[in-house]
Design a protein around this motif. Structure first.
Motif, PDB file in Angstrom:
ATOM      1  N   THR A 418     -33.223  24.200  24.933  1.00 41.38           N
ATOM      2  CA  THR A 418     -31.816  24.346  24.562  1.00 41.38           C
ATOM      3  C   THR A 418     -31.287  22.997  24.103  1.00 41.38           C
ATOM      4  O   THR A 418     -31.897  21.946  24.365  1.00 41.38           O
ATOM      5  N   ALA A 419     -30.139  23.030  23.439  1.00 47.76           N
ATOM      6  CA  ALA A 419     -29.531  21.779  22.969  1.00 47.76           C
ATOM      7  C   ALA A 419     -29.080  20.913  24.137  1.00 47.76           C
ATOM      8  O   ALA A 419     -28.902  19.701  23.972  1.00 47.76           O
ATOM      9  N   GLU A 420     -28.892  21.537  25.323  1.00 51.76           N
ATOM     10  CA  GLU A 420     -28.448  20.779  26.482  1.00 51.76           C
ATOM     11  C   GLU A 420     -29.617  20.253  27.303  1.00 51.76           C
ATOM     12  O   GLU A 420     -29.428  19.478  28.246  1.00 51.76           O
ATOM     13  N   SER A 421     -30.855  20.674  26.980  1.00 51.35           N
ATOM     14  CA  SER A 421     -32.024  20.250  27.751  1.00 51.35           C
ATOM     15  C   SER A 421     -32.395  18.813  27.409  1.00 51.35           C
ATOM     16  O   SER A 421     -32.008  18.269  26.376  1.00 51.35           O
ATOM     17  N   ASP A 422     -33.181  18.211  28.328  1.00 50.39           N
ATOM     18  CA  ASP A 422     -33.727  16.882  28.041  1.00 50.39           C
ATOM     19  C   ASP A 422     -34.727  16.996  26.906  1.00 50.39           C
ATOM     20  O   ASP A 422     -35.443  17.986  26.767  1.00 50.39           O
ATOM     21  N   GLY A 423     -34.812  15.971  26.125  1.00 46.84           N
ATOM     22  CA  GLY A 423     -35.762  15.967  25.009  1.00 46.84           C
ATOM     23  C   GLY A 423     -35.032  15.756  23.708  1.00 46.84           C
ATOM     24  O   GLY A 423     -33.883  16.171  23.545  1.00 46.84           O
ATOM     25  N   PRO A 424     -35.680  15.099  22.759  1.00 39.19           N
ATOM     26  CA  PRO A 424     -35.020  14.763  21.492  1.00 39.19           C
ATOM     27  C   PRO A 424     -34.831  15.990  20.604  1.00 39.19           C
ATOM     28  O   PRO A 424     -35.717  16.837  20.481  1.00 39.19           O
ATOM     29  N   LEU A 425     -33.672  16.080  19.974  1.00 38.20           N
ATOM     30  CA  LEU A 425     -33.402  17.133  19.000  1.00 38.20           C
ATOM     31  C   LEU A 425     -33.786  16.706  17.593  1.00 38.20           C
ATOM     32  O   LEU A 425     -33.904  17.564  16.712  1.00 38.20           O
ATOM     33  N   PHE A 426     -33.955  15.379  17.379  1.00 39.18           N
ATOM     34  CA  PHE A 426     -34.213  14.880  16.031  1.00 39.18           C
ATOM     35  C   PHE A 426     -35.387  13.904  16.036  1.00 39.18           C
ATOM     36  O   PHE A 426     -35.697  13.282  17.054  1.00 39.18           O
ATOM     37  N   ARG A 427     -35.997  13.795  14.888  1.00 33.45           N
ATOM     38  CA  ARG A 427     -36.986  12.749  14.678  1.00 33.45           C
ATOM     39  C   ARG A 427     -36.289  11.385  14.686  1.00 33.45           C
ATOM     40  O   ARG A 427     -35.117  11.261  14.329  1.00 33.45           O
ATOM     41  N   ALA A 428     -37.046  10.379  15.075  1.00 36.15           N
ATOM     42  CA  ALA A 428     -36.512   9.013  15.006  1.00 36.15           C
ATOM     43  C   ALA A 428     -36.197   8.673  13.554  1.00 36.15           C
ATOM     44  O   ALA A 428     -36.957   8.996  12.645  1.00 36.15           O
ATOM     45  N   ASP A 523     -23.494  12.295  23.507  1.00 35.57           N
ATOM     46  CA  ASP A 523     -22.353  12.553  22.631  1.00 35.57           C
ATOM     47  C   ASP A 523     -22.752  12.417  21.169  1.00 35.57           C
ATOM     48  O   ASP A 523     -22.357  13.249  20.323  1.00 35.57           O
ATOM     49  N   ALA A 524     -23.530  11.377  20.861  1.00 32.77           N
ATOM     50  CA  ALA A 524     -23.956  11.171  19.475  1.00 32.77           C
ATOM     51  C   ALA A 524     -24.875  12.301  19.019  1.00 32.77           C
ATOM     52  O   ALA A 524     -24.784  12.775  17.877  1.00 32.77           O
ATOM     53  N   GLU A 525     -25.752  12.753  19.930  1.00 34.36           N
ATOM     54  CA  GLU A 525     -26.680  13.825  19.566  1.00 34.36           C
ATOM     55  C   GLU A 525     -25.933  15.133  19.375  1.00 34.36           C
ATOM     56  O   GLU A 525     -26.254  15.908  18.463  1.00 34.36           O
ATOM     57  N   ARG A 526     -24.923  15.388  20.227  1.00 34.24           N
ATOM     58  CA  ARG A 526     -24.130  16.605  20.077  1.00 34.24           C
ATOM     59  C   ARG A 526     -23.404  16.618  18.731  1.00 34.24           C
ATOM     60  O   ARG A 526     -23.388  17.630  18.030  1.00 34.24           O
ATOM     61  N   ALA A 527     -22.830  15.486  18.367  1.00 34.39           N
ATOM     62  CA  ALA A 527     -22.134  15.400  17.085  1.00 34.39           C
ATOM     63  C   ALA A 527     -23.116  15.521  15.927  1.00 34.39           C
ATOM     64  O   ALA A 527     -22.848  16.209  14.926  1.00 34.39           O
ATOM     65  N   ALA A 528     -24.272  14.850  16.045  1.00 35.93           N
ATOM     66  CA  ALA A 528     -25.279  14.918  14.980  1.00 35.93           C
ATOM     67  C   ALA A 528     -25.854  16.327  14.851  1.00 35.93           C
ATOM     68  O   ALA A 528     -26.151  16.801  13.749  1.00 35.93           O
ATOM     69  N   TRP A 529     -26.001  17.029  15.999  1.00 36.24           N
ATOM     70  CA  TRP A 529     -26.513  18.404  15.998  1.00 36.24           C
ATOM     71  C   TRP A 529     -25.579  19.330  15.227  1.00 36.24           C
ATOM     72  O   TRP A 529     -26.016  20.119  14.391  1.00 36.24           O
ATOM     73  N   GLU A 530     -24.284  19.220  15.497  1.00 35.13           N
ATOM     74  CA  GLU A 530     -23.317  20.051  14.789  1.00 35.13           C
ATOM     75  C   GLU A 530     -23.310  19.712  13.299  1.00 35.13           C
ATOM     76  O   GLU A 530     -23.247  20.611  12.449  1.00 35.13           O
ATOM     77  N   GLU A 531     -23.388  18.438  12.976  1.00 34.06           N
ATOM     78  CA  GLU A 531     -23.426  18.027  11.565  1.00 34.06           C
ATOM     79  C   GLU A 531     -24.686  18.544  10.874  1.00 34.06           C
ATOM     80  O   GLU A 531     -24.649  19.010   9.734  1.00 34.06           O
ATOM     81  N   PHE A 532     -25.781  18.507  11.600  1.00 31.02           N
ATOM     82  CA  PHE A 532     -27.052  19.000  11.054  1.00 31.02           C
ATOM     83  C   PHE A 532     -26.995  20.511  10.828  1.00 31.02           C
ATOM     84  O   PHE A 532     -27.399  21.015   9.767  1.00 31.02           O
ATOM     85  N   LEU A 533     -26.486  21.265  11.813  1.00 28.24           N
ATOM     86  CA  LEU A 533     -26.385  22.716  11.650  1.00 28.24           C
ATOM     87  C   LEU A 533     -25.466  23.074  10.488  1.00 28.24           C
ATOM     88  O   LEU A 533     -25.729  24.033   9.747  1.00 28.24           O
TER      89      LEU A 533
END
Length: 871
Positions: A418-428, A523-533
């Motif tokens: 899930t988006a809330e789980s530990d682990g990267p959502l994006f490539r470096a 917070d940055a990943e959540r914002a980047a996730w929404e921008e990516f979607l």
């Protein structure tokens, strides 16, 4: 529950959601649970079999019924509610509890109804999940709009004929999970949907629709002139799935290509996609026998084609051309299907992305699926002599370059659940702000590891470890035997049975640094996730088009695979009026019986032999034969090859059946009334291009009533409608009548009657038979031997002496009855009576009262004594 009591502000939030979503159950997130209150709580506890509790909503101390479900299991409970027909508004926390001033703000984040659900765990399978809107004008044919929000497909059209029956026929092939209608249609349409058509629309949720959108507010995506049905459906979706509304698209060609009309009863009688027996939901159907698709979109397409075959010769030929081309590819066809099996449900992944119900691993499935589709497209392009339809599909199979590039840059090798789980959502390197925060966190953790080693060396406690939990943060863990070695700058934080936990200034400094970096990263990943979607969302219409093309190609591959593996032939479908099949086999039983099915011919022509009356014993296969003919027509006009040596199908525009024996107690209809209603619907809608299959018309009433109705129905079809018809009957008197009709013939399913009993040969042969062998079937069914013997004795008596109806004067002579039926319909009359003829010749104006009385006495004297009545 994290809040000590159900506070008034929380109830204000709950009641606000209830007022905005009337008719919905409301579930509101409170800590780790989704809660409901009041009447909703009582209903939830009853339907989900969960505990009903009570809370005090305010200082007044009034007890409020309350029931809830764990947040991590909510989808399972939602699925149960949706399958029961409920609509649910889910209210979530929409701000960080750490930043909230007072009660956390909550809003409705999704509305789940039977026709608008997106979550695959609730949908329960790959089949279409249609939502329909139907508008019935005061006169004329109804208009409808149908959508599957999970695939982005929008359909619009009008009913094939007027009235409620036409509206039902229009909706039947879609099998919608949710049906909307205008409030003005409640008396005509709503009642029929809710009561009379439960068998045809089993499980559908029925309700009134909201007011229509203004046409200027309608989304461009659903096309011009959406009509009242389209505007009302759009208004409903604006509430239930607003994000998806602008991404829907009309299905190409649906409103322009003619289709074979199959009403709800025909779909059920022929078992196209659902078994006729409701107690056997997994029973064999045409869809299950023909489903060799590799993808979810392919199965949906195949089901749609079988329930809505074409009635357009060029369009049918275009599908057949692709099937033939695929068969010619030989072993490559199997390889291509194997590669397609790795393609996920791209359309639903895209729709869940728009509805923000996407799980991160599905992005990996999207990326992988697009790559496999691109490879298949390349292989098809490398093959020569591609048919025109395939040429049209191939451009849609090319994934958007910008999307594939975006996914390649963003999606890591492994994604969290899930988006809330530990682990990267994006490539470096994809999201710079996320990378900076992750680097800061990693640096802090490295310093923490160095601090652990330094304190181990300084204290001599080799087992000293740095630990973490959400309550106490970071700490030094020291076991009880080593407590004497604790350094002076350690400060006690927690005492345990086996040791103690400590902190220090340096540890607290690193904790602050690490947690700040971790919060910044989240917070940055959540914002980047929404921008990516949001960026991926711009490609959703293209993904939907690609998924539809994959579905079409997959369905055509299934047709080719079935034909290749079972030796089917390409039927000739033309504008003629013939229906000629040589050695045809039942498409479902041919597979289940593994080559033991007996093939049969069919020869109908609207001009010379349009009506075939079938007789034969019970269990000889009459109904099976009729279903076989109907299913072969469906397959031929869907574009498939068929199990036969040869087939020619003059285009059929409507296929209607009357089979089985059911009642509708809820509507006050006996089984015979249901039968007559179904026959009436068929006669009202059939035309010269129809194929009608009737099984045992008139059997639910007295013998002669039933025989009369069967004969009149047969004559009406033969003389008035003039369509191709198969009629199975046990009224053997009909066979003599049929011989006098110019375009009707008799045939029967043969049996061999030997010393050991009868053997069903299941072979269609010309001519009629005068035996039904019903007593033999009763014996096979296990009726008591003495009962069977008595039945055989009575049968011989009835066959030799006729039927007695209350004394010799009431004996019915079947031959005379049959002769009366042979008279043309418009001249048929009862036998003439001498007294009736004398009455017709009489002129009462020229008779005196005495003469009239004498005339009556004389005629009464001529009557037999038993018929004269009192003197």
């Amino acid at each position: 529950m994290t809040e000590a009591a159900v506070s008034s502000p929380l109830m204000e939030q709950y009641e606000g959601a209830k007022s905005r979503y009337p008719g919905h159950l409301v579930l509101i997130r409170v800590g780790d649970f989704y809660e409901s209150f009041g009447d909703d709580a009582k209903l939830l506890a009853k339907e989900l079999e969960i505990t009903l509790t009570a809370r005090s909503p305010d200082t007044a101390g009034d007890r409020m019924p309350m029931a809830g479900v764990p947040h991590h299991a909510v989808d399972g409970y939602l699925g149960r509610l949706i399958r029961k027909g409920y609509k649910v508004a889910v209210c979530d926390q929409v701000e960080d509890a750490r930043l909230a001033k007072g009660l956390v703000r909550r809003e409705v984040t999704r509305v789940v109804t039977p026709g608008t659900v997106l979550d695959d765990r609730i949908l329960g399978g790959p089949d279409h999940n249609f939502l329909a809107m139907i508008a019935l004008p005061p006169a004329g044919a109804a208009e409808f709009a149908v959508v599957d929000v999970t695939t982005g497909e929008w359909f619009r059209g009008s009913a094939p004929y007027d009235g409620v029956d036409g509206a039902m026929a229009a909706l039947a092939p879609f099998g919608p999970r949710e049906i909307l209608f205008t409030p003005s249609d409640e008396s005509r349409l709503g009642r029929s949907l809710r009561t009379g058509l439960a068998a045809e629309f089993r499980g559908s949720h029925i309700e009134g629709a909201p007011p229509a959108l203004a046409e200027s507010d309608a989304p461009v995506a659903i096309g011009p002139n959406p009509g009242e049905a389209g505007l009302r459906l759009a208004a409903y979706l604006r509430t239930a799935q607003p994000r998806l509304l602008s991404l829907l698209a009309p299905v190409d060609g649906f409103g322009t290509v003619r289709r074979l009309r199959l009403d709800a009863k025909t779909l059920r009688h022929l078992e196209i996609a659902r078994p006729m027996n409701p107690d056997d939901p997994e029973g064999p159907t045409l869809l299950s026998a023909w489903d060799e698709t590799a993808t979810a979109s392919g199965r949906r397409t195949l089901a749609f084609w079988l329930k809505q075959p074409l009635a357009d010769v060029p369009a049918i030929a275009a599908r057949q051309d692709v099937v033939a081309w695929l068969i010619e590819r030989g072993a490559a066809l199997e390889r291509w299907q194997r590669e397609l099996r790795g393609v996920g449900d791209l359309a639903r992944i895209a729709s869940r992305l728009v509805g923000r119900r996407l799980r991160p691993p599905e992005l990996g499935a999207l990326q992988d699926g697009l790559g496999k589709v691109a490879q298949l497209r390349s292989r098809c392009l490398a093959e020569p002599d591609r048919p025109r339809l395939l040429e049209r599909l191939l451009p849609a199979l090319e994934p958007p370059a910008a999307l594939t590039d975006l996914l390649a840059r963003a999606v890591p090798e492994a994604l969290p659940a899930t988006a809330e789980s530990d682990g990267p959502l994006f490539r470096a390197g994809f999201a710079a702000a996320v990378d900076r925060a992750r680097i800061a966190e990693a640096d802090g953790l490295a310093e923490l590891a160095a601090l652990e080693r330094a304190e181990q060396d300084a204290s001599g406690i080799r087992s000293l470890k740095v630990g973490y939990n959400q309550v106490f943060g970071y700490y030094f863990d020291v076991s009880k035997p080593n407590l004497a070695k604790v350094l002076p700058h350690f400060r006690r934080k927690q005492t345990l049975a086996g040791g103690e936990r400590f902190t220090s200034d340096r540890l607290q400094e690193l904790e602050t640094k690490i947690l700040a970096a971790r919060t910044e990263a989240v917070d940055a990943e959540r914002a980047a996730w929404e921008e990516f979607l949001t960026a991926v969302e711009t490609h959703v219409p293209a993904i939907h088009r690609l998924a539809r093309a994959v579905g079409e190609l997959d369905a055509l591959m299934a047709f080719a695979s079935v034909a290749q593996g079972r030796g089917h032939v390409r039927p000739v479908v033309d504008e003629g009026t013939e229906l000629v099949i040589r050695e045809g086999r039942h498409p479902v039983l041919d597979r289940t019986l593994a080559g033991r099915f007996v093939p049969n011919d069919t020869d109908l022509d609207a001009e010379r032999s349009r009506l075939l009356v079938l007789t034969g014993p019970n269990m000889s296969g009459k109904s099976t034969y009729m279903r076989q003919v109907g299913l072969l027509v469906v397959l031929a006009q869907a574009g498939a090859f068929v199990p036969a040596k040869f087939a020619r199908v003059g285009l059929v525009t409507g296929l209607a059946t009357r089979m089985g024996f059911t009642d509708e107690i809820g509507r006050g209809k006996s089984s015979f009334m249901v039968e007559m209603s179904e026959v009436a619907e068929i006669l009202a809608s059939a035309d010269a291009r129809s194929l009608v299959l009737l099984d045992e018309v008139g059997r639910g009433t007295s013998t002669f009533d039933g025989l009369s109705i069967a004969w009149a129905t047969l004559r009406y079809l033969h003389d008035r409608i003039r369509c191709r018809t198969l009629l199975a009957t046990h009224y053997h008197q009909l066979t003599e009548l049929v011989e006098r009709l110019p375009s009707a013939t008799n045939a029967h399913l043969a049996v061999r009657d030997g010393p050991d009993g009868i053997v069903f040969l299941h072979r269609l042969v010309p001519g009629s038979t005068d035996r039904s062998y019903g007593i033999h079937v009763a014996k096979l069914a296990g009726l008591p031997p003495e009962l069977v013997a008595e039945a055989e004795r009575l049968l011989k008596k009835l066959e030799s002496e006729g039927v007695e109806l209350g004394g010799p004067a009431r004996r019915i002579a079947p031959t005379r009855y049959t002769q009366a039926m042979l008279l043309p319909t418009e001249t048929a009359a009862p036998p003439s009576d001498p007294i009736v003829n004398e009455l017709r010749a009489l002129d009462p104006d020229r008779m005196t009262p005495v003469e009239a009385l004498a005339w009556i006495h004389e005629r009464r004297r001529r009557l037999p004594p038993a018929d004269r009545g009192p003197a």
